[in-house]
Design an enzyme around this catalytic site. Structure first.
Site, short mmCIF file in Angstrom:
data_model
loop_
_atom_site.label_atom_id
_atom_site.label_comp_id
_atom_site.label_asym_id
_atom_site.label_seq_id
_atom_site.Cartn_x
_atom_site.Cartn_y
_atom_site.Cartn_z
N CYS A 70 0.86 -1.18 0.00
CA CYS A 70 0.00 0.00 0.00
C CYS A 70 0.89 1.23 0.00
O CYS A 70 2.10 1.14 0.23
CB CYS A 70 -0.98 0.00 1.17
SG CYS A 70 -0.28 -0.37 2.76
N GLU A 119 -7.85 7.65 5.18
CA GLU A 119 -7.51 7.47 3.77
C GLU A 119 -8.71 7.20 2.87
O GLU A 119 -9.65 6.53 3.26
CB GLU A 119 -6.48 6.36 3.63
CG GLU A 119 -5.19 6.72 4.34
CD GLU A 119 -4.03 5.79 4.10
OE1 GLU A 119 -2.90 6.26 4.23
OE2 GLU A 119 -4.25 4.61 3.80
#
Length: 181
Positions: A70, A119
């Site tokens: 990620c 996020e």
């Protein structure tokens, strides 16, 4: 350059650009700043997912199990392009085409470091062979493991603190037939 000083794109709940910040600033308590991110899932032909255990030096959720990789695209960088670069940096895997599965919006506070993940997370799926050539960066990855999707889903329920807090939402975007392709 220290990854914490890299720039990220700040976004609204709708994913529309509202500014930029450093990684460090975007992850400050108490709330964090909503920013664009991506999570890459890698699946083999048998439907198993590649997990990485995050390295001890990670500033957020060290030693927790997470998806293959990620990260955060720099402002103006397309998500798939940034994801391909990060996959190479973390695991040494290149040339994987991605299918975009959707977006997982989440916020989580790391109890160990106090840092905040907030996020707008683009979830990407790549398909690879289980013998794909890897060279995990020990500064990023403690270890890797292939796991059955159903076993992972079960583990996320029975022992959630073993995993990064975004992983359940990321895995939830997998189509039911993802392993059948």
């Amino acid at each position: 350059m220290n990854r914490e000083s890299h720039l990220v794109e700040l976004v609204g709940d709708d994913g529309v650009h509202v500014g930029q910040s450093t990684v460090e600033d975007a992850h400050q308590a108490p709330h964090g700043r909503l920013h664009r991110a991506f999570s890459v899932l890698l699946m083999d032909p048998d439907g198993r997912l590649l997990l990485q255990q995050r390295a001890t030096v990670k500033t957020r959720f060290p030693l927790r199990w997470a998806n293959a990789c990620c990260g955060h695209p720099a402002p103006g960088v397309p998500v798939p392009e940034a994801a391909a670069v990060r996959l190479d940096e973390e695991l040494g895997i290149t040339g994987v085409p991605f299918e975009q599965l959707g977006v997982h919006l989440y916020r989580a506070v790391d109890p160990a470091t106090g840092r905040v993940e907030h996020e707008y997370d683009h979830v990407l799926l790549g398909r690879v062979r289980p013998d794909v050539a890897m060279r995990p960066d020990p500064a990023e990855v403690a270890q890797v493991d292939w796991v059955e999707a159903d076993a992972l889903r079960s583990g996320l329920v029975t022992d959630p603190t073993r995993y990064a807090p975004w992983l359940a939402g990321v895995v939830a975007l997998l189509p039911d037939d993802a392993g059948d392709r």
